[in-house]
Scaffold this active site. Structure first.
Site, PDB file in Angstrom:
ATOM      1  N   ASN A  80      -3.776  -3.853   3.508  1.00 23.64           N
ATOM      2  CA  ASN A  80      -3.846  -3.451   2.100  1.00 23.64           C
ATOM      3  C   ASN A  80      -3.669  -4.715   1.263  1.00 23.64           C
ATOM      4  O   ASN A  80      -2.560  -5.228   1.131  1.00 23.64           O
ATOM      5  CB  ASN A  80      -2.727  -2.435   1.823  1.00 23.64           C
ATOM      6  CG  ASN A  80      -2.645  -2.061   0.348  1.00 23.64           C
ATOM      7  OD1 ASN A  80      -3.504  -2.449  -0.446  1.00 23.64           O
ATOM      8  ND2 ASN A  80      -1.615  -1.315  -0.017  1.00 23.64           N
ATOM      9  N   LYS A  92      -3.870  -5.057  -1.830  1.00 25.94           N
ATOM     10  CA  LYS A  92      -3.317  -4.792  -3.163  1.00 25.94           C
ATOM     11  C   LYS A  92      -4.130  -5.587  -4.210  1.00 25.94           C
ATOM     12  O   LYS A  92      -5.324  -5.771  -4.025  1.00 25.94           O
ATOM     13  CB  LYS A  92      -1.820  -5.115  -3.187  1.00 25.94           C
ATOM     14  CG  LYS A  92      -1.080  -4.375  -2.048  1.00 25.94           C
ATOM     15  CD  LYS A  92       0.400  -4.425  -2.145  1.00 25.94           C
ATOM     16  CE  LYS A  92       1.011  -3.668  -0.958  1.00 25.94           C
ATOM     17  NZ  LYS A  92       2.456  -3.613  -0.983  1.00 25.94           N
ATOM     18  N   GLY A 106       7.342  -5.234   0.741  1.00 21.53           N
ATOM     19  CA  GLY A 106       7.342  -6.518   0.029  1.00 21.53           C
ATOM     20  C   GLY A 106       8.721  -7.138  -0.110  1.00 21.53           C
ATOM     21  O   GLY A 106       8.915  -8.075  -0.867  1.00 21.53           O
ATOM     22  N   HIS A 145      -0.059   5.656  -2.389  1.00 23.71           N
ATOM     23  CA  HIS A 145       0.801   4.496  -2.128  1.00 23.71           C
ATOM     24  C   HIS A 145       1.984   4.521  -3.099  1.00 23.71           C
ATOM     25  O   HIS A 145       1.826   4.918  -4.256  1.00 23.71           O
ATOM     26  CB  HIS A 145      -0.008   3.199  -2.286  1.00 23.71           C
ATOM     27  CG  HIS A 145       0.720   2.012  -1.751  1.00 23.71           C
ATOM     28  ND1 HIS A 145       1.726   1.388  -2.456  1.00 23.71           N
ATOM     29  CD2 HIS A 145       0.641   1.366  -0.556  1.00 23.71           C
ATOM     30  CE1 HIS A 145       2.215   0.395  -1.715  1.00 23.71           C
ATOM     31  NE2 HIS A 145       1.572   0.367  -0.563  1.00 23.71           N
ATOM     32  N   GLU A 204       5.788   4.572   4.790  1.00 21.69           N
ATOM     33  CA  GLU A 204       6.164   3.292   4.198  1.00 21.69           C
ATOM     34  C   GLU A 204       7.455   3.455   3.396  1.00 21.69           C
ATOM     35  O   GLU A 204       7.410   3.870   2.223  1.00 21.69           O
ATOM     36  CB  GLU A 204       5.064   2.800   3.248  1.00 21.69           C
ATOM     37  CG  GLU A 204       3.729   2.552   3.915  1.00 21.69           C
ATOM     38  CD  GLU A 204       2.908   1.519   3.155  1.00 21.69           C
ATOM     39  OE1 GLU A 204       2.557   0.510   3.758  1.00 21.69           O
ATOM     40  OE2 GLU A 204       2.653   1.704   1.952  1.00 21.69           O
ATOM     41  N   GLU A 243       3.322   2.296  -4.748  1.00 22.70           N
ATOM     42  CA  GLU A 243       3.082   1.541  -5.988  1.00 22.70           C
ATOM     43  C   GLU A 243       2.273   2.371  -6.975  1.00 22.70           C
ATOM     44  O   GLU A 243       2.470   2.304  -8.182  1.00 22.70           O
ATOM     45  CB  GLU A 243       2.386   0.209  -5.656  1.00 22.70           C
ATOM     46  CG  GLU A 243       3.368  -0.769  -5.011  1.00 22.70           C
ATOM     47  CD  GLU A 243       2.746  -1.731  -4.020  1.00 22.70           C
ATOM     48  OE1 GLU A 243       1.510  -1.892  -4.002  1.00 22.70           O
ATOM     49  OE2 GLU A 243       3.525  -2.338  -3.240  1.00 22.70           O
ATOM     50  N   SER A 250       6.735  -4.668   5.295  1.00 23.33           N
ATOM     51  CA  SER A 250       7.113  -5.968   5.855  1.00 23.33           C
ATOM     52  C   SER A 250       6.749  -6.136   7.332  1.00 23.33           C
ATOM     53  O   SER A 250       7.506  -6.729   8.104  1.00 23.33           O
ATOM     54  CB  SER A 250       8.604  -6.244   5.622  1.00 23.33           C
ATOM     55  OG  SER A 250       8.872  -6.276   4.231  1.00 23.33           O
TER      56      SER A 250
END
Ligand code: 13P
Length: 249
Positions: A9, A11, A173, A94, A167, A96, A213
């Site tokens: 991904n 992003k 991250g 996701h 996730e 985010e 990660s």
């Protein structure tokens, strides 16, 4: 035996030129048919990456889609548009997007249905915050995300054409990876939830990835867990680390 699937991904990273350079650098080194490898660039780079990976075993994925067929939805991308660049997968839900763009479970469910209608495989993301984990509502939260995302979706679709990505938000991250035991515990729990919603066959076939990660140093431990069928990789998918992850043993 479920075939593993490793997706990158990207992003909001890489311009066209950067994408060109990167894909040319890695594509011949991840041309495997032992597992499915998916690149999920930003929309601007979708078509270019699609051309670059043509003739390899790498598949194209998008990072988002709108659930309506077409129309006055400024800034959005339809499933037909994804089809037109030969996208085979699309990430939805996701964390985010849930956090910064108010994507709800209901929207995730509508997006999944639209993608399935077009024969694009949804990669449905679920995950908890650290607070949710520590306050003990972890399993309840994941269970509800799964139930809502899959509401009204047939067992055939879940069995053959859906990927779930677990996730944990606290591991995205941050450099903090869930331990392989924590990741396995949740992926197994998700499989058991799917068993309750559908049946044994669906539970044994559905693919469940871990994301958060993932890097070369932890990839093989995570990817060798029984209920973890692959990885959704963020930061490390932008570098040569992605090649090392795909070539894990
Ligand atoms: P990182 O690998 O950068 O933690 O991101 C994970 C992720 O969000 C993939 O979708």
């Amino acid at each position: 035996m479920r075939k593993k699937i490793i997706a990158g991904n990207w992003k909001m990273n890489y311009t066209l030129t950067e994408a060109d350079n990167f894909v040319n650098e890695i594509k011949d080194r991840i041309n495997t048919d032992e597992l499915d490898v998916v690149l999920c660039p930003n929309n601007i780079c979708l078509e270019r990456v699609s051309d670059l990976i043509d003739g390899t075993n790498i598949k194209l994925g998008a990072q988002n889609v709108h659930y309506e067929e077409k129309g006055a939805y400024t800034g959005e991308t339809s499933a037909n548009m994804l089809l037109s660049v030969n996208a085979k997968y699309c990430i939805i839900g996701h964390s985010e997007r849930r956090q910064y763009f108010a994507e709800t479970d209901e929207m995730v469910n509508k997006k999944a249905k639209k993608l399935l209608e077009k024969n694009i495989t949804p990669i449905i993301c679920v995950g908890e915050t650290l607070e949710q984990r520590e306050s003990g509502i972890l399993f309840e939260h994941i269970s509800s995300q799964i139930k809502n995302a899959l509401d009204g979706i047939s067992s055939d679709s879940v069995k053959n054409n859906i990927v779930i990505a677990y996730e944990p938000i606290w591991a995205i991250g941050t450099g903090k990876t869930a331990s392989s035991m924590q990741a396995e515990e949740m992926c197994k729990y998700i499989r058991d939830e799917i068993r309750k919603l559908y049946d044994d066959k669906v539970a044994e076939c559905v693919k469940i990835q871990y994301g958060g990660s993932v890097k070369p140093s932890n990839a093989s431990e995570i990817l060798n867990m029984e209920d973890i069928d692959g990885a959704l990789v963020g930061g490390a998918s932008l570098t040569n680390d992605f090649v090392a992850i795909v070539n894990y043993e």
